[in-house]
Write a protein that holds these residues in place. Sequence first.
Motif, PDB file in Angstrom:
ATOM      1  N   GLN A 119       0.841  -1.180   0.052  1.00  0.00           N
ATOM      2  CA  GLN A 119       0.162  -0.085   0.066  1.00  0.00           C
ATOM      3  C   GLN A 119       0.971   1.304   0.181  1.00  0.00           C
ATOM      4  O   GLN A 119       0.600   2.263  -0.923  1.00  0.00           O
ATOM      5  N   LEU A 148      -2.316  -0.889  -5.517  1.00  0.00           N
ATOM      6  CA  LEU A 148      -3.392  -0.258  -4.798  1.00  0.00           C
ATOM      7  C   LEU A 148      -4.768  -1.111  -5.039  1.00  0.00           C
ATOM      8  O   LEU A 148      -4.983  -1.812  -6.088  1.00  0.00           O
ATOM      9  N   ASP A 203      -9.145  -1.081  -5.067  1.00  0.00           N
ATOM     10  CA  ASP A 203     -10.182  -0.183  -5.488  1.00  0.00           C
ATOM     11  C   ASP A 203     -10.472   0.530  -4.040  1.00  0.00           C
ATOM     12  O   ASP A 203     -11.207   1.704  -4.422  1.00  0.00           O
ATOM     13  N   TYR A 213     -10.573   2.885  -1.009  1.00  0.00           N
ATOM     14  CA  TYR A 213      -9.701   4.163  -0.587  1.00  0.00           C
ATOM     15  C   TYR A 213      -9.119   3.903   0.800  1.00  0.00           C
ATOM     16  O   TYR A 213      -9.760   3.071   1.670  1.00  0.00           O
ATOM     17  N   ARG A 259     -11.549  10.691  -0.258  1.00  0.00           N
ATOM     18  CA  ARG A 259     -10.998  10.050  -1.427  1.00  0.00           C
ATOM     19  C   ARG A 259      -9.650  11.015  -1.384  1.00  0.00           C
ATOM     20  O   ARG A 259      -9.187  11.661  -2.594  1.00  0.00           O
ATOM     21  N   ASN A 269      -6.413   5.618  -4.907  1.00  0.00           N
ATOM     22  CA  ASN A 269      -6.587   4.246  -4.937  1.00  0.00           C
ATOM     23  C   ASN A 269      -6.034   3.728  -6.296  1.00  0.00           C
ATOM     24  O   ASN A 269      -5.635   4.306  -7.130  1.00  0.00           O
ATOM     25  N   LYS A 270      -6.584   2.521  -6.737  1.00  0.00           N
ATOM     26  CA  LYS A 270      -6.483   1.823  -7.879  1.00  0.00           C
ATOM     27  C   LYS A 270      -6.917   2.711  -9.081  1.00  0.00           C
ATOM     28  O   LYS A 270      -6.197   2.989 -10.051  1.00  0.00           O
TER      29      LYS A 270
END
Length: 479
Positions: free
Chosen positions: A155, A215, A217, A219, A224, A228-229
């Motif tokens: 991560q 990453l 999906d 968060y 946000r 993320n991805k």
Amino acid sequence: MRNILKNGSLLKANANKKVLKMKAKFIPLYIAALSISSVSCKKFLEADPPKTFSVSEVVFQDEKIATSATVGMYTSMNGFNSQFASGFLSILMSITADDYYYGASSYDAYKNNDLLPSTSYLDRMWSQPYAIIGQANSVIEGVANSSLSASVKTQLTSEAKFVRAFCYFYLVNMFNKVPLVIDTDVNKNKTLPQSTKQEVYNLITQDLIDAVAGLGDAYASAERVRPNKKAAQALLARVYLYTQKWELAESTASLVIADNRYKIPTDLTTVFTKTSEEAIWQLLTVNVSTTGVNTWEGFSMVPNNTTVNPLYRIYQTTLDAFAGTDKRKLIWTTEQVFGGVPYRYPSKYKYRTATPVVEYNTVLRLAEQYLIRAEARANIGTAAKISEAVNDLNVLRSRANAQPSLSSNLSKADALLAVENERRFELLGEWGHRWFDLVRTNRAVQVLSAKTNGFTASDMLIPIHEEILKTNTNLKPND
């Protein structure tokens, strides 16, 4: 303390309680240094830790502290006014293009496309991204040498690679050839020569591919504000577009568009709020100097009251280009009269100050993905793809009530011009899009000559500031 940190055996010899006490004293200072390092514009790599500091021995052995060091990258981006990522890049590049101009003389060199190595603020556009890259490199190295769990390592490393790619994207698009700093070896990095644009893009692309793979999906926080991805895919789609990999740009943008968490809201006043459904990645409000600031763009552009001079003024030619019914002109710009003269200023961000916070600095949003896919499809150029490109543009035009809708029977040249115009309307004032679009499509000379008499191809080059050139004798001017 540096000697203690340098010698891992001394740390291990201490009792755990004593070690943790030392960490508690030192780590906040380290994280604070990371967070504010981008403020300085004097050195090439402000964020690199000292050579004698072993990051992994202390910072990255604890998950919470390692995460705090990672989140410190975003604090660096948005903690202070007039910084690279806290609105300054958007302001300077919008003025350099034809989005808007500044009503005083502070940014005349940008407005007049008369940038020199001595021009004020250019040093920030170089040193501050590199400071954040230094933080990202510290995270990548520290995590690699830590005993953190595999999932946490993935991560944090993926976030750091995303941020590094993000900063290099802007560096390479402003300065063309830049040094590739990928570790924390200060002695080596301070004399690195510039890499080619292709070499820089290779790193950007690989970092984002790695971030997409690493990453999830979901968060990593409730909002946000950590990528993320889909954020990594959104930036990767832009990179594919800029490097003219049309099919990859189309397919990657489509992955983001297909995610039903992201929507094109009909209410334009919600797009830049902290709860926006369109937002893919935002910067959390973390201002540390001025009470009530939501975004530094809003603080800079929204006038103090309704009687003062609005300094950020949209060009009349830009306003005239909007369709009369286009809500983006009506809602994302605001008219204010000063001295009997009406001016319209950018007002995507509505608040100069507000408590509690209402708006976040929006970095990536869904509308751009439609524009990326439309441009990629138009460049592929078949009749079917051009029709699909027009459909993408009409999604945004419909939201804005921009009439009439575009015809699906456009030629390739007309479709690409429609994309250029739609990017102008939709992304007005955001992250320098207009400038970078005109430069990368070789349209800058033709378009900006209407604003600046005598605009030539050489004016598309952003010079490296003279103070930056002094820090590394291997750097060559961007001319």
